[in-house]
Design an enzyme around this catalytic site. Structure first.
Site, PDB file in Angstrom:
ATOM      1  N   GLU B  54       0.857  -1.321   0.163  1.00  0.00           N
ATOM      2  CA  GLU B  54       0.226   0.009  -0.104  1.00  0.00           C
ATOM      3  C   GLU B  54       0.718   1.326  -0.062  1.00  0.00           C
ATOM      4  O   GLU B  54       0.529   2.171  -0.381  1.00  0.00           O
ATOM      5  CB  GLU B  54      -1.002   0.005   1.032  1.00  0.00           C
ATOM      6  CG  GLU B  54      -2.159  -1.145   1.122  1.00  0.00           C
ATOM      7  CD  GLU B  54      -1.762  -2.432   1.604  1.00  0.00           C
ATOM      8  OE1 GLU B  54      -0.610  -2.506   1.909  1.00  0.00           O
ATOM      9  OE2 GLU B  54      -2.575  -3.184   1.776  1.00  0.00           O
ATOM     10  N   PHE B 116     -11.944  -7.744  13.454  1.00  0.00           N
ATOM     11  CA  PHE B 116     -10.962  -8.079  12.788  1.00  0.00           C
ATOM     12  C   PHE B 116     -10.775  -7.091  11.790  1.00  0.00           C
ATOM     13  O   PHE B 116     -11.483  -6.586  10.883  1.00  0.00           O
ATOM     14  CB  PHE B 116     -11.154  -9.386  11.875  1.00  0.00           C
ATOM     15  CG  PHE B 116     -10.153  -9.967  11.055  1.00  0.00           C
ATOM     16  CD1 PHE B 116      -8.738 -10.177  11.800  1.00  0.00           C
ATOM     17  CD2 PHE B 116     -10.293 -10.023   9.761  1.00  0.00           C
ATOM     18  CE1 PHE B 116      -7.797 -10.613  10.782  1.00  0.00           C
ATOM     19  CE2 PHE B 116      -9.168 -10.522   8.979  1.00  0.00           C
ATOM     20  CZ  PHE B 116      -7.834 -10.702   9.533  1.00  0.00           C
ATOM     21  N   LYS B 166     -17.891  -1.189   5.521  1.00  0.00           N
ATOM     22  CA  LYS B 166     -18.205  -2.201   4.524  1.00  0.00           C
ATOM     23  C   LYS B 166     -19.698  -2.348   4.011  1.00  0.00           C
ATOM     24  O   LYS B 166     -20.195  -2.156   2.988  1.00  0.00           O
ATOM     25  CB  LYS B 166     -17.885  -3.695   5.113  1.00  0.00           C
ATOM     26  CG  LYS B 166     -17.924  -4.380   4.107  1.00  0.00           C
ATOM     27  CD  LYS B 166     -17.307  -5.822   4.618  1.00  0.00           C
ATOM     28  CE  LYS B 166     -17.320  -6.747   3.450  1.00  0.00           C
ATOM     29  NZ  LYS B 166     -16.422  -7.970   4.013  1.00  0.00           N
ATOM     30  N   MET B 480      23.698   9.167   2.879  1.00  0.00           N
ATOM     31  CA  MET B 480      23.642  10.608   3.679  1.00  0.00           C
ATOM     32  C   MET B 480      23.918  10.548   4.951  1.00  0.00           C
ATOM     33  O   MET B 480      24.488  11.707   5.786  1.00  0.00           O
ATOM     34  CB  MET B 480      22.231  11.307   3.105  1.00  0.00           C
ATOM     35  CG  MET B 480      22.084  12.806   3.479  1.00  0.00           C
ATOM     36  SD  MET B 480      23.239  13.690   2.857  1.00  0.00           S
ATOM     37  CE  MET B 480      22.340  14.659   1.513  1.00  0.00           C
TER      38      MET B 480
HETATM   39  C1  LIG Z   1      12.022   6.054   5.627  1.00  0.00           C
HETATM   40  C2  LIG Z   1      13.378   6.723   6.114  1.00  0.00           C
HETATM   41  N1  LIG Z   1      14.234   6.282   7.135  1.00  0.00           N
HETATM   42  C3  LIG Z   1      15.305   7.071   7.548  1.00  0.00           C
HETATM   43  C4  LIG Z   1      15.580   7.979   6.679  1.00  0.00           C
HETATM   44  C5  LIG Z   1      16.924   8.779   7.062  1.00  0.00           C
HETATM   45  N2  LIG Z   1      17.760   8.512   6.079  1.00  0.00           N
HETATM   46  C6  LIG Z   1      17.980   9.722   5.300  1.00  0.00           C
HETATM   47  S1  LIG Z   1      18.935   9.600   3.972  1.00  0.00           S
HETATM   48  C7  LIG Z   1      19.444   8.099   4.207  1.00  0.00           C
HETATM   49  C8  LIG Z   1      20.350   7.263   3.316  1.00  0.00           C
HETATM   50  C9  LIG Z   1      19.688   6.894   2.052  1.00  0.00           C
HETATM   51  O1  LIG Z   1      20.742   5.924   1.698  1.00  0.00           O
HETATM   52  P1  LIG Z   1      20.792   5.525   0.365  1.00  0.00           P
HETATM   53  O2  LIG Z   1      19.156   5.254   0.043  1.00  0.00           O
HETATM   54  O3  LIG Z   1      21.686   4.588   0.007  1.00  0.00           O
HETATM   55  O4  LIG Z   1      21.126   6.917  -0.698  1.00  0.00           O
HETATM   56  P2  LIG Z   1      22.429   7.797  -0.735  1.00  0.00           P
HETATM   57  O5  LIG Z   1      22.189   8.757   0.485  1.00  0.00           O
HETATM   58  O6  LIG Z   1      23.490   6.956  -0.610  1.00  0.00           O
HETATM   59  O7  LIG Z   1      22.446   8.399  -1.966  1.00  0.00           O
HETATM   60  C10 LIG Z   1      18.647   7.726   5.403  1.00  0.00           C
HETATM   61  C11 LIG Z   1      18.731   6.406   6.207  1.00  0.00           C
HETATM   62  C12 LIG Z   1      14.695   8.481   5.878  1.00  0.00           C
HETATM   63  N3  LIG Z   1      15.226   9.612   5.155  1.00  0.00           N
HETATM   64  N4  LIG Z   1      13.624   7.751   5.617  1.00  0.00           N
END
Ligand SMILES: Cc1ncc(C[n+]2csc(CCOP(=O)(O)OP(=O)(O)O)c2C)c(N)n1
Lengths: 181, 568
Positions: B54, B116, B166, B480
Site C-alpha cells: 500500500e 478483525f 463495509k 547521506m
Molecule cells: C524512511 C526513512 N528512514 C530513514 C531515513 C534517514 N535517511 C536519510 S538519507 C538516508 C540514507 C539513504 O541512503 P541511500 O538510499 O543508499 O542513498 P544515498 O544517500 O547513499 O544516496 C537515511 C537512512 C529517511 N530519510 N527515511
C-alpha cells in the site's frame, strides 16, 4: 516562556465529528498544556463555539490561531487576553455544614457575593452533622479562586466544580464571522 | 442516471469517474472486496494498478499527481492496508500533494469493537490530512467524494482520506446522482488578493538595489510559471528556487540563479544574505532553506506570498504578507514592476557561481579520481535527455545531487520527497509519474538503501510494463547518514555500511534490461542504451563509497557558513 500569560482562544466551527480532535491536536503537537477547554452551542444553529484557555505568549497565540483557522470546518478562530473580553466562570461549591456556625456564612458571603443553592444536602435523618450546603458563585476566574482559597483555608470545602471560562464576545456571532455565514 | 439500483461500491466508482479519475493505485483485502468486485464488473470505466504494497500505492498516486497536476487516487483495505498508507499521507501533507485515499472500514455496527482488521484510521490520519471523513451509508458516498476532490485539489492542495464502512459499500441505492462540490463555508479556497499590499510590494521591489525572488512549489501548484518568469524578466530580478520549486523555471533561464538551502547553490544562498528585498512566493521557509533562522536574510525587507494563511508569519514575519494565489499576485505585480539596471547584482551571482564551480562542481563533474561520482551520472543523463525528462528521486545524497545537477526544460519535472524526506518514495512515485504521462521520459535516481525500501514495486513495473528508467547510484552505504557520520561523528559509521544483494540478478528476475557500470568510459554508452531501449531499464552505477554532497550548510548553521569540502 517569560512572556506567558493567560490567553483565551475561541473558534467558531461546524458542528461536525472530528473537529474537536483536530483542534486539540494543534495544542498536543506543540506540547501545550490546556488549562480549560469548552465546546458549546453558538447562537447560530449548527455552529459550535470552542473556548480554550492556555498559558502562552502572544506569538504562540497567533500561530495556534493560524493553525486552527487552517482546519477545514473551522469558520473563524481568534485569541484574546482575558481583559479584552467579558470572560466569566460559574462554579458550584460543596461546603461543610459547619459554615453555618457563628457568623462564618455572613462573613464569607459578604466578601464573595454568592448564592446558596441547596441547604441540607445529604443530611441523614438521624440528625448527625454530615450534611452539606451547595453554593454557586459566578464571576471572574480570580474571584472564584479567592472563594475557593478562603473555603479551603477554613477547612470547609468539600468539592468544587467549575465551568472554565465562558466568554461573551463584544461583537455578535454574525459580526465575528462577517462574510463567512 | 436512471432508476437502476446500484451498490455503494458502484456509486463510489461512478463518483470517481465523475471527477475525471480513470486510474487507481491500490491493494485489495477482505473489507474492500465489494469495491474490487465493482472494479471487476466495471473494468471498462476504471484502471486499477495493483502495487505490491500500500505504501507503493500512495507514493504512486503522489507521483501521478506531482507529474500531471491531477489529484492522485489510491485505495486500501481496512486495518493494515490503511495504516500502510500513513507514511505517504504524511508525505503528501507536508509537500502539499493532492491525493484522495479511500480506505475500507469494518461495518458500522462493528466500529469500536476491535473487529478483525479494524484500525481507527480517522484518528490516525487527522494530524496528517487536510480533511478526512468516515462514510457509513451508501447515500453519503457521492457527496463525500465530491468534497474530497474539492478539498484535495484547491487552495493549498493536500491529502484527503475517505474511510468507507463495509455496509456502505454493499448497500443499494436507487440510481446515482453526482454534484461537484464548488464551495464550503468553512473553507476559503481562493482568498482575494489584497491590492494594497501588492502595490506596496511592487514599490519595495522597484526601489530595491539587490532584490531576489525565492520561489517554491507553490508556483507549480498555482500554475504561475509564466507569471513568475514575466515578473522576473520585466523587473530584471534574479530568481532562486527551493528543491520543490525546481523546474518551474527552465534551468538555463538567464535570471535563474539556482537552488537555495542546505545543499543549494552558493550564489542564491549568499544572495539571500545580501539582498535588500526578498520576494518569497509559494515557499514556507523550511529549516533546510533558512539555516539558522536568526541569521537568515538579515538585510532584507521581506514580502511573502502564499495561499495558506497559516504560513504567513509562521517562521518569519514578513514586512508585507500577501495571502492569495501566486499566479494572480505575480500577474498583478508585473503590471507596475519597473526594470532597473542590476548588472552589479547579477555579477555577484556569476562570481559566486564561479567559486562554486571551482570548489565543488568541477570536482563532481570532471573528477580526476578513478571512481565515478554521482554528479557525473546525473549530469550525463541531463545531457542525454536535453533536460526534457521527468526526474524522480529517492532520498539521500543522490537526491541532493539530482537536484543540483539535473537540468529542466519543462515544469513539474522534478518529483522528490521534500518535507518528509521519505526513503522508498522514489520507485513508486516514478511509476505513478510514468503512468500519468506515458509519453514523457521518466528517470529515477535512487540509492541502494532507499531502493530496498520499496523494491517490491519492480513487480508493478513488470505487470504493467511501466517504462521507468531506474538509475541506481550504488555506494554500498546509507550515504547521506554516512556523510553526517563522516563529517560530524568522526567517521564512526554506525549501521550505515550495507551488504547488498546482486541488483543485476534482481533486475533479471523482474525481466528488466539491465547493466552495471563501474568505469567512467562505460557510463555514456550505458546511459545511451538505457534511454534508447524501449520500456523499463535498470542501470546500476558503482559510485565512490565515501563521496560527500557539497556545498553544505550544516544543520543549524547560518547560510554564510558554507562547507566546500570535508576540511572546512
Ligand atoms: C524512511 C526513512 N528512514 C530513514 C531515513 C534517514 N535517511 C536519510 S538519507 C538516508 C540514507 C539513504 O541512503 P541511500 O538510499 O543508499 O542513498 P544515498 O544517500 O547513499 O544516496 C537515511 C537512512 C529517511 N530519510 N527515511
Amino acid at each position: 516562556m517569560e512572556n506567558n500569560r493567560e490567553y483565551i482562544i475561541s473558534a467558531f466551527t461546524e458542528n461536525h465529528p472530528g473537529i474537536l480532535f483536530r483542534v486539540a491536536s494543534v495544542f498536543l503537537r506543540r506540547k501545550i498544556n490546556i488549562e480549560s477547554f469548552k465546546v458549546s452551542d453558538s447562537p447560530v444553529r449548527g455552529i459550535s463555539l470552542f473556548t480554550i484557555v492556555v498559558e502562552i505568549d502572544e506569538s504562540m497565540a497567533r500561530v495556534l490561531v493560524q493553525q486552527i483557522n487552517r482546519i477545514v470546518g473551522v469558520l473563524k478562530s481568534n485569541y484574546y487576553t482575558a481583559e479584552g473580553r467579558l470572560s466569566q466562570e460559574v462554579a458550584l461549591f460543596k461546603v461543610r455544614k459547619a459554615i453555618l456556625r457563628g457568623d462564618t456564612f455572613e462573613q464569607i458571603s459578604r466578601k464573595h457575593p454568592l448564592r446558596l443553592l441547596q441547604m441540607n444536602g445529604g443530611a441523614s435523618r438521624t440528625g448527625n452533622n454530615d450534611g452539606y450546603l451547595v453554593l454557586r458563585k459566578s464571576g471572574y476566574k480570580e474571584e472564584i479562586d479567592a472563594l475557593r482559597d478562603e473555603l479551603k483555608e477554613r477547612g470547609l470545602l468539600m468539592e468544587l466544580s467549575r465551568s472554565g471560562s465562558i466568554i461573551l464576545h463584544r461583537e455578535t456571532v454574525e459580526e465575528t464571522m462577517d462574510g463567512i455565514l | 442516471m436512471g432508476e437502476k439500483k446500484i451498490s455503494g461500491a458502484e456509486a463510489l466508482l461512478f463518483s470517481l469517474n465523475a471527477e475525471g479519475v480513470d486510474t487507481l493505485f491500490g491493494y485489495p483485502g477482505g473489507t474492500i472486496i465489494p469495491l474490487y468486485d465493482a472494479l471487476y464488473v466495471h473494468a471498462d470505466k476504471m484502471r486499477h494498478i495493483l502495487t505490491r504494497h500500500e505504501q507503493g500505492a500512495i507514493h504512486a498516486a503522489q507521483g501521478f499527481a506531482r507529474a500531471s497536476g491531477r489529484t492522485g487516487v489510491c485505495i486500501a483495505t481496512s486495518g493494515p492496508g490503511a495504516t500502510n498508507l500513513l507514511t505517504g499521507i504524511a508525505d503528501a501533507m507536508i509537500d502539499s500533494t493532492p491525493v484522495v485515499c479511500i480506505t475500507a472500514q469494518v461495518p458500522v455496527n462493528a466500529l469500536g469493537t476491535d473487529f478483525f482488521q479494524e484500525a481507527d484510521i480517522i484518528s490516525m490520519t487527522s494530524p496528517v490530512t487536510k480533511w478526512n471523513y468516515q462514510v457509513t451509508t451508501a447515500a453519503e458516498i457521492a457527496p463525500a467524494i465530491a468534497r474530497a476532490f474539492f478539498l484535495a485539489g484547491t487552495g493549498r492542495p493536500g491529502p484527503v482520506v475517505i474511510d468507507v464502512t463495509k455496509n456502505a459499500l454493499v448497500e443499494m441505492l436507487d440510481g446515482f446522482e453526482y454534484e461537484k462540490c464548488k464551495e464550503l463555508r468553512c473553507y476559503n479556497d481562493h482568498p482575494v488578493v489584497d491590492t494594497d499590499a501588492l502595490e506596496r510590494a511592487v514599490e519595495l521591489l522597484n526601489g530595491a538595489e539587490r532584490p531576489l525572488i525565492i520561489f517554491g512549489q507553490g508556483i507549480k501548484l498555482s500554475g504561475a510559471e509564466k507569471q513568475l518568469r514575466e515578473l522576473s524578466e520585466r523587473g530584471n530580478i534574479p530568481m532562486a528556487s527551493t528543491v520543490l520549486g525546481l523546474s518551474a523555471v527552465p534551468s538555463d533561464h538567464p535570471n535563474f540563479v539556482g537552488m537555495v538551502g542546505m545543499h543549494g547553490n552558493v550564489a542564491p544562498n549568499r544572495m539571500t544574505q545580501q539582498a535588500d528585498v526578498i520576494l518569497a512566493v509559494g515557499m514556507r521557509f523550511s529549516d533546510r532553506v533558512t539555516g539558522k533562522i536568526g541569521e537568515y536574510a538579515r538585510q532584507a525587507r521581506l514580502i511573502h506570498v502564499d495561499i495558506d494563511a497559516s504560513e504567513l508569519g509562521r517562521i518569519i514575519t514578513p514586512e508585507i504578507a500577501i495571502l492569495g494565489d501566486a499566479a494572480e499576485a505575480l500577474a498583478a505585480m508585473k503590471r507596475t514592476i519597473e526594470a532597473r539596471d542590476r548588472a552589479a547584482w547579477f555579477a555577484t551571482a556569476a562570481e559566486q557561481h564561479a567559486i562554486e564551480y571551482r570548489e565543488v562542481i568541477s570536482k563532481d563533474l570532471k573528477p580526476t579520481k578513478e571512481r565515478v561520482t554521482m554528479g557525473e551520472v546525473i549530469d550525463g543523463v541531463a545531457r542525454a535527455t536535453g533536460g526534457d525528462a521527468i526526474v524522480v528521486t529517492d532520498v539521500g545524497q543522490h537526491q541532493m545531487e539530482a537536484a543540483r545537477y539535473s537540468r529542466f526544460a519543462r515544469t513539474r519535472s522534478l518529483i522528490t520527497s521534500g518535507g518528509l524526506g521519505t526513503m522508498g518514495y522514489g520507485l513508486p512515485a516514478a511509476i505513478g509519474a510514468k503512468i500519468a504521462l506515458p509519453n514523457r521520459q521518466v528517470v529515477l535516481f535512487c540509492g541502494d538503501g532507499g531502493l530496498q525500501m520499496t523494491i517490491q514495486e519492480l513487480g508493478t513495473i513488470l505487470e504493467w510494463k511501466v517504462g521507468v528508467k531506474i538509475v541506481l547510484l550504488n555506494n554500498s552505504f546509507l550515504g547521506m547518514v554516512r556523510q553526517w557520520q563522516q563529517l560530524f561523528f568522526e567517521r564512526r559509521y554506525s549501521s550505515t555500511p550495507m551488504t547488498n544483494p546482486d541488483f543485476q540478478k534482481i533486475a533479471d528476475a523482474y525481466e528488466m534490461p539491465h547493466r552495471r557500470v563501474e568505469r567512467r568510459e562505460d557510463l555514456a554508452p550505458a546511459i545511451e542504451e538505457m534511454l534508447s531501449t524501449p520500456g523499463a531499464y535498470f542501470l546500476e552505477v558503482k559510485v565512490d563509497e565515501e563521496d560527500c554532497v557539497f556545498p553544505m550548510i550544516p544543520g543549524g548553521a547560518a547560510l554564510n557558513d558554507i562547507m566546500f569540502n570535508e576540511s572546512l
